[in-house]
Design an enzyme around this catalytic site. Structure first.
Site, PDB file in Angstrom:
ATOM      1  NE  ARG A   1     -45.575  81.104  76.261  1.00 34.52           N
ATOM      2  CZ  ARG A   1     -44.700  80.042  75.557  1.00 34.52           C
ATOM      3  NH1 ARG A   1     -44.562  79.981  74.202  1.00 34.52           N
ATOM      4  NH2 ARG A   1     -43.890  79.402  76.469  1.00 34.52           N
TER       5      ARG A   1
ATOM      6  CB  CYS B   1     -42.735  78.717  70.990  1.00 36.62           C
ATOM      7  SG  CYS B   1     -42.937  80.166  71.816  1.00 36.62           S
TER       8      CYS B   1
ATOM      9  CG  ASP C   1     -34.322  80.189  73.972  1.00 34.96           C
ATOM     10  OD1 ASP C   1     -35.510  80.278  74.039  1.00 34.96           O
ATOM     11  OD2 ASP C   1     -33.638  79.434  74.079  1.00 34.96           O
TER      12      ASP C   1
ATOM     13  NE  ARG D   1     -40.539  73.049  71.808  1.00 36.08           N
ATOM     14  CZ  ARG D   1     -40.819  73.929  72.659  1.00 36.08           C
ATOM     15  NH1 ARG D   1     -41.832  75.185  72.602  1.00 36.08           N
ATOM     16  NH2 ARG D   1     -40.209  74.109  73.821  1.00 36.08           N
TER      17      ARG D   1
ATOM     18  CE  LYS E   1     -39.951  81.302  78.581  1.00 36.89           C
ATOM     19  NZ  LYS E   1     -40.204  80.031  78.032  1.00 36.89           N
ATOM     20  CG  ASN E   2     -36.898  79.030  79.824  1.00 44.16           C
ATOM     21  OD1 ASN E   2     -38.094  79.017  79.877  1.00 44.16           O
ATOM     22  ND2 ASN E   2     -36.260  78.942  78.551  1.00 44.16           N
TER      23      ASN E   2
HETATM   24  N1  EPU Z   1     -36.405  66.946  71.999  1.00 42.81           N
HETATM   25  C1  EPU Z   1     -36.642  65.708  71.481  1.00 42.81           C
HETATM   26  N2  EPU Z   1     -37.412  64.811  72.294  1.00 42.81           N
HETATM   27  C2  EPU Z   1     -37.675  65.081  73.679  1.00 42.81           C
HETATM   28  C3  EPU Z   1     -37.320  66.192  74.057  1.00 42.81           C
HETATM   29  C4  EPU Z   1     -36.623  67.288  73.433  1.00 42.81           C
HETATM   30  O1  EPU Z   1     -36.630  65.226  70.438  1.00 42.81           O
HETATM   31  O2  EPU Z   1     -38.370  64.092  74.401  1.00 42.81           O
HETATM   32  C5  EPU Z   1     -35.545  67.707  71.108  1.00 42.81           C
HETATM   33  C6  EPU Z   1     -36.484  68.894  70.661  1.00 42.81           C
HETATM   34  O3  EPU Z   1     -37.379  68.741  69.674  1.00 42.81           O
HETATM   35  C7  EPU Z   1     -35.645  69.934  70.548  1.00 42.81           C
HETATM   36  C8  EPU Z   1     -34.308  69.689  71.134  1.00 42.81           C
HETATM   37  O4  EPU Z   1     -34.550  68.202  71.766  1.00 42.81           O
HETATM   38  O5  EPU Z   1     -35.137  70.081  69.093  1.00 42.81           O
HETATM   39  C9  EPU Z   1     -33.977  70.462  72.534  1.00 42.81           C
HETATM   40  O6  EPU Z   1     -35.111  70.507  73.140  1.00 42.81           O
HETATM   41  P1  EPU Z   1     -34.984  70.753  74.761  1.00 42.81           P
HETATM   42  O7  EPU Z   1     -35.846  69.560  75.663  1.00 42.81           O
HETATM   43  O8  EPU Z   1     -33.746  70.978  75.145  1.00 42.81           O
HETATM   44  O9  EPU Z   1     -35.962  72.059  75.082  1.00 42.81           O
HETATM   45  P2  EPU Z   1     -37.063  72.242  75.985  1.00 42.81           P
HETATM   46  O10 EPU Z   1     -36.943  71.723  77.333  1.00 42.81           O
HETATM   47  O11 EPU Z   1     -38.430  72.088  75.266  1.00 42.81           O
HETATM   48  C10 EPU Z   1     -36.254  74.493  76.886  1.00 42.81           C
HETATM   49  C11 EPU Z   1     -36.797  75.971  76.893  1.00 42.81           C
HETATM   50  C12 EPU Z   1     -36.662  76.687  75.554  1.00 42.81           C
HETATM   51  C13 EPU Z   1     -35.328  76.640  75.121  1.00 42.81           C
HETATM   52  C14 EPU Z   1     -34.580  75.095  75.405  1.00 42.81           C
HETATM   53  C15 EPU Z   1     -33.273  74.999  74.648  1.00 42.81           C
HETATM   54  C16 EPU Z   1     -38.299  75.921  78.786  1.00 42.81           C
HETATM   55  C17 EPU Z   1     -39.823  76.125  79.132  1.00 42.81           C
HETATM   56  N3  EPU Z   1     -38.085  76.059  77.441  1.00 42.81           N
HETATM   57  O12 EPU Z   1     -36.906  73.818  76.198  1.00 42.81           O
HETATM   58  O13 EPU Z   1     -37.180  77.971  75.734  1.00 42.81           O
HETATM   59  O14 EPU Z   1     -35.213  77.081  73.900  1.00 42.81           O
HETATM   60  O15 EPU Z   1     -34.635  74.618  76.563  1.00 42.81           O
HETATM   61  O16 EPU Z   1     -32.324  75.757  75.576  1.00 42.81           O
HETATM   62  O17 EPU Z   1     -37.503  75.957  79.458  1.00 42.81           O
HETATM   63  C18 EPU Z   1     -38.126  79.775  75.105  1.00 42.81           C
HETATM   64  O18 EPU Z   1     -38.092  80.181  76.427  1.00 42.81           O
HETATM   65  O19 EPU Z   1     -38.604  80.506  74.561  1.00 42.81           O
HETATM   66  C19 EPU Z   1     -37.831  78.404  74.860  1.00 42.81           C
HETATM   67  C20 EPU Z   1     -38.508  77.813  73.679  1.00 42.81           C
END
Ligand code: EPU
Length: 455
Positions: free
Chosen positions: A435, A137, A327, A142, A40-41
């Site tokens: 999802r 989620c 995850d 976030r 998915k990611n």
């Molecule tokens: N963060 C910030 N500011 C930002 C971006 C992120 O403070 O501008 C913080 C977030 O709040 C969080 C941390 O940094 O505390 C990590 O966030 P990250 O950006 O790494 O995660 P993401 O890109 O929002 C993706 C996956 C998540 C997975 C995380 C960590 C997707 C669509 N989502 O999220 O997957 O947990 O990386 O590997 O790729 C899931 O699949 O259920 C899921 C939540």
């Protein structure tokens, strides 16, 4: 996602998410073979990358999940033709990209965080991007500050309006020198998708290096991008004038594979996860083995099973790759309720990813969540800001309960808990699981689960 608002519900239904429920008679081991497809990611980001090309792209091994439907809907709103030639294969043709109607993307975006990744490609293609409020989620605050700071560094102008965020690039986008405060997955993808066509060179420090990011880089290279991954989380991107379409097979979904592995362990079962590969799961496999789980690595997948001996407690901390993924902790915790002794899971990535444990406690688990984290001598790194810790003391048999799914991974954990529990459980809001988990109801059937699904 407790009690969806009316709008969110409508948007969810549009992309195939239903507020359905499943009644499970637990206590039966899951046994059999299931397949996992593309991550998915990765798949969702690869679809966004297609927007940058002059011609069509072909993405293979695409999972049939609602997050893919969300991105399909968004791309179509921007004039990208998305067609499916065969099962799991998408053809994405961006030849006629046009400005989308805001209400169209707003209706879809409620259920996803992917829209933020449209910014760079849209600025390149249309000179403007309008991003609605983001969903995804509910696992803590976030923010998107890293994304917006990076986009500003490329020369984008960000205006916040009542509808969402409007970005323009009056002087085009140029290469930038960016150091992320944290190796964020999304922000790294944002930089990659923007830098590939920005003029000049971009240096990104403290980048995330998850396997899905490496696969996205491979896709961008196929399209004509010049990206160098250096040691110590540094990535250089030399901007190019044009990118072509790609043909790519998405790497497998390691999160889904780890979830089924945890289900095998918790239900004392035996699941062959076709498509799973060792390389991307090494950290997970180490912990799985420490807990007492067994696995056999095969060419075409991994067999995960409970060897019949008592499970052992572990201390785990979630981290960025190559650490233990956030995850993975949620499904694993269900299995840890069966381990003999005290396990500790330190969550260092999200500030609120233990909400799902309330339901496990209701079902008989002994779990205490420490909102401010815990010091621990067995850890590799000191406590982090925003950290939480869950202490799980087992073994505690779980009993059936009526539970409502809070988020994707927590939701899958609820399913595992209900499958493990003695007696009957009703799990509602189960549609959220689609999802990120392809055909999970069919897979439960294949694995011999005893349930009634009301879709
Ligand atoms: N963060 C910030 N500011 C930002 C971006 C992120 O403070 O501008 C913080 C977030 O709040 C969080 C941390 O940094 O505390 C990590 O966030 P990250 O950006 O790494 O995660 P993401 O890109 O929002 C993706 C996956 C998540 C997975 C995380 C960590 C997707 C669509 N989502 O999220 O997957 O947990 O990386 O590997 O790729 C899931 O699949 O259920 C899921 C939540």
């Amino acid at each position: 996602m407790n009690s969806l608002t009316k709008d969110a519900q409508k948007a969810a239904e549009r992309v195939g998410l239903h507020s359905d429920q499943i009644t499970i008679n637990g206590g039966k081991p899951l046994r059999g073979r299931i397949e996992v497809r593309g991550a998915k990611n990765l798949a969702t980001k690869a679809m966004v990358a297609a927007l940058l090309a002059e011609g069509p792209s072909v993405l293979k091994n695409v999972p049939d999940i609602s997050d893919v439907n969300v991105v399909t809907g968004m791309l179509e709103a921007y004039g990208v033709s998305v067609t499916s030639a065969s099962d799991g294969e998408l053809r994405l043709d961006p030849s006629n990209v046009l400005k989308a109607q805001f209400h169209e993307i707003d209706a879809l975006a409620g259920s996803s965080r992917i829209p933020i990744l449209f910014c760079g490609p849209l600025l390149h293609r249309l000179g403007e991007a309008l991003i609605p409020d983001l969903g995804g989620c509910r696992i803590g605050d976030r923010p998107i500050d890293f994304h917006l700071d990076a986009l500003r560094a490329f020369g984008a102008v960000v205006d916040k309006s009542y509808e969402g965020i409007r970005l323009t690039a009056p002087n085009g986008l140029h290469g930038a020198d960016i150091e992320l405060p944290y190796p964020s997955v999304g922000a790294t993808e944002q930089v990659l998708l923007t830098a590939v066509m920005a003029s000049g060179t971009t240096e990104l420090r403290n980048a995330a290096i998850e396997p899905e990011i490496m696969d996205l880089i491979a896709i961008l290279q196929k399209m004509g991008a010049i990206i160098t991954v250096e040691p110590n989380r540094v990535i250089f991107i030399e901007g190019v004038d044009r990118l072509d379409g790609y043909t790519h097979t998405a790497l497998f979904d390691r999160n889904e594979a780890a979830s089924w592995a945890a289900a095998a362990l918790a239900t004392e079962g035996d699941i062959f996860v076709g498509g799973a590969q060792q390389q991307e799961l090494m950290t997970f496999l180490n912990i799985f083995r420490k807990v007492g789980g067994a696995f056999d690595i095969h060419e075409d997948g991994i067999r995960f099973f409970h060897p019949g001996t008592p499970l052992k407690p572990v201390v785990v901390e979630t981290d960025v790759h190559p650490g233990f993924m956030t995850d993975w902790q949620q499904p694993l915790i269900v299995a840890l309720t069966k381990a003999v002794g005290r396990s500790v899971v330190h969550e260092t990535v999200y500030e609120n990813r233990f909400g799902f444990t309330d339901a496990l406690i209701e079902m008989g688990a002994n779990i205490v969540v420490h909102q401010d984290g815990l010091e621990s001598v067995t850890r590799r790194v000191p406590r982090r800001r925003l950290e939480q810790a869950a202490v799980i003391i087992g073994p505690t048999p779980l009993h059936g309960a009526d539970i409502e799914i809070p988020d994707l991974r927590g939701g899958f954990s609820h399913l595992i808990a209900a499958l493990t529990a003695e007696g009957r459980s009703t799990v509602s809001n189960v549609g959220i699981i689609s999802r990120g988990y392809e055909h999970f109801i069919d897979k439960l059937r294949i694995l011999g689960a005893d349930f009634v699904y009301e879709g």
